[in-house]
Design a protein around this motif. Structure first.
Motif, PDB file in Angstrom:
ATOM      1  N   MET A 122     -33.239 128.436  -1.584  1.00  0.00           N
ATOM      2  CA  MET A 122     -33.860 128.423  -0.265  1.00  0.00           C
ATOM      3  C   MET A 122     -33.654 129.804   0.352  1.00  0.00           C
ATOM      4  N   ILE A 123     -34.746 130.429   0.752  1.00  0.00           N
ATOM      5  CA  ILE A 123     -34.698 131.780   1.320  1.00  0.00           C
ATOM      6  C   ILE A 123     -34.640 131.644   2.842  1.00  0.00           C
ATOM      7  N   GLY A 187     -28.302 122.974  -1.851  1.00  0.00           N
ATOM      8  CA  GLY A 187     -28.499 123.904  -2.951  1.00  0.00           C
ATOM      9  C   GLY A 187     -28.272 125.348  -2.559  1.00  0.00           C
ATOM     10  N   PRO A 188     -28.473 126.271  -3.504  1.00  0.00           N
ATOM     11  CA  PRO A 188     -28.180 127.688  -3.275  1.00  0.00           C
ATOM     12  C   PRO A 188     -29.160 128.340  -2.295  1.00  0.00           C
ATOM     13  N   THR A 189     -28.678 129.360  -1.611  1.00  0.00           N
ATOM     14  CA  THR A 189     -29.491 130.063  -0.615  1.00  0.00           C
ATOM     15  C   THR A 189     -29.431 131.579  -0.840  1.00  0.00           C
ATOM     16  N   GLN A 220     -18.641 135.229   9.495  1.00  0.00           N
ATOM     17  CA  GLN A 220     -17.830 135.697   8.368  1.00  0.00           C
ATOM     18  C   GLN A 220     -17.843 134.737   7.179  1.00  0.00           C
ATOM     19  N   HIS A 221     -17.802 133.452   7.446  1.00  0.00           N
ATOM     20  CA  HIS A 221     -17.703 132.474   6.359  1.00  0.00           C
ATOM     21  C   HIS A 221     -19.032 131.777   6.051  1.00  0.00           C
ATOM     22  N   TRP A 222     -20.096 132.223   6.686  1.00  0.00           N
ATOM     23  CA  TRP A 222     -21.399 131.612   6.419  1.00  0.00           C
ATOM     24  C   TRP A 222     -21.829 131.717   4.953  1.00  0.00           C
ATOM     25  N   ARG A 227     -23.556 128.316   0.774  1.00  0.00           N
ATOM     26  CA  ARG A 227     -23.849 128.430  -0.658  1.00  0.00           C
ATOM     27  C   ARG A 227     -24.782 129.600  -0.986  1.00  0.00           C
ATOM     28  N   ALA A 228     -24.551 130.725  -0.349  1.00  0.00           N
ATOM     29  CA  ALA A 228     -25.381 131.900  -0.618  1.00  0.00           C
ATOM     30  C   ALA A 228     -25.004 132.516  -1.965  1.00  0.00           C
TER      31      ALA A 228
END
Length: 284
Positions: A122-123, A187-189, A220-222, A227-228
């Motif tokens: 996901m962008i 899911g991943p970003t 900071q923890h985003w 899940r970047a």
């Protein structure tokens, strides 16, 4: 020729590219963008991570040209897009809304639109601003800003954004808005923001006072939380790649003329500008 061999032969690759800080009115930058910011495949996408220009119609004009080259363009605002002056007829928030509406007419995705998917990610275009929390410990905001002024290290934001809107309050609103949206993503970003999300990005900045206008401790923890696999940013004009908590952060700026002349050629030679974020196989 077998079916698998034929399928393999018919596969092509499209790319999600990224640039930022085009500063299109800086001498030579417009020609550089025209020459280098071009797709390699008809289905390539492009991220533009802020600081295209100050004039909103110039910003939209550049984005219009890029939509004619790339299948999809994604834009996030930088501080320069937000600059206003007395008599402009638009406030800072109104200028941002004007740009968002203009982007929608062009088909350009913004932080106000649904997140698209590319190569299983996901962008997520973001607009977080800054809140002066990147300052020395135990230092009050007012004192930190005054010390920066005394040192002669003050971003134009202090004069072209701050007098027209409460930046820390708007930043807080943007942070809450972004967290709410990102929390729904599975899911991943790929996280895209003009301002860096982690303080480590300031490591090579000579004048640390610039941090007052460069980010927020609340992001900071985003990258881990959401899940970047990568974070794409600009703003500092120090093109680099760093890894923080297992997440890659890449600064993809073009910068002003002197910065472009100093840093661009080796990146172009290495295939790192525009920066290839993700690739995905497509069937011919």
């Amino acid at each position: 020729m077998g079916r698998e061999e034929l399928a393999s032969k018919n596969k092509e690759v499209r790319t999600l590219w990224a640039v930022s800080d085009l500063h299109i009115n800086s001498p030579g930058n417009r020609d550089t963008v025209a020459e280098l910011v071009r797709p390699r495949h008809p289905e390539d996408w492009l991220i533009v991570a802020g600081d295209v220009a100050e004039d909103p119609d110039t910003v939209l004009g550049v984005l219009r040209e890029l939509t004619e080259r790339f299948q999809q363009v994604l834009w996030v605002p930088g501080n320069h897009e937000l600059y206003v002056r007395v008599g402009d007829g638009l406030g800072v928030k109104e200028k941002y809304e004007y740009l968002v509406q203009g982007c929608r007419k062009l088909g350009v995705l913004t932080p106000e639109d649904p997140y698209p998917s590319f190569a299983g990610h996901m962008i997520a275009p973001l607009f977080t601003l800054y809140d002066h929390t990147w300052r020395p410990p135990a230092t009050e905001v007012g004192h930190a800003l005054s010390a920066a002024e005394d040192a002669g290290i003050v971003l134009t934001d202090h004069y072209a954004i701050a007098p027209f809107v409460s930046i820390p309050k708007w930043c807080s609103e943007r942070l809450h808005y972004s967290v709410k949206r990102l929390s729904r993503v599975m899911g991943p970003t790929i996280l895209i923001n003009h301002w860096p999300l982690v303080r480590e990005a300031m490591g090579n900045v000579t004048h640390q006072e610039i941090g007052l206008w460069s980010g927020s401790k609340h992001t900071q923890h985003w990258p881990v939380r959401f899940r970047a696999s990568q974070v794409i940013y600009g703003h500092l004009h120090i093109p680099l790649k760093l890894e923080v908590d297992g997440v890659t952060h890449t600064e993809v700026s073009l910068g002003y003329r002197n910065e472009r002349l100093r840093t661009l050629a080796p990146r172009v030679a290495a295939g790192r500008w525009p920066y290839p974020v993700l690739t995905e196989e497509v069937q011919r």
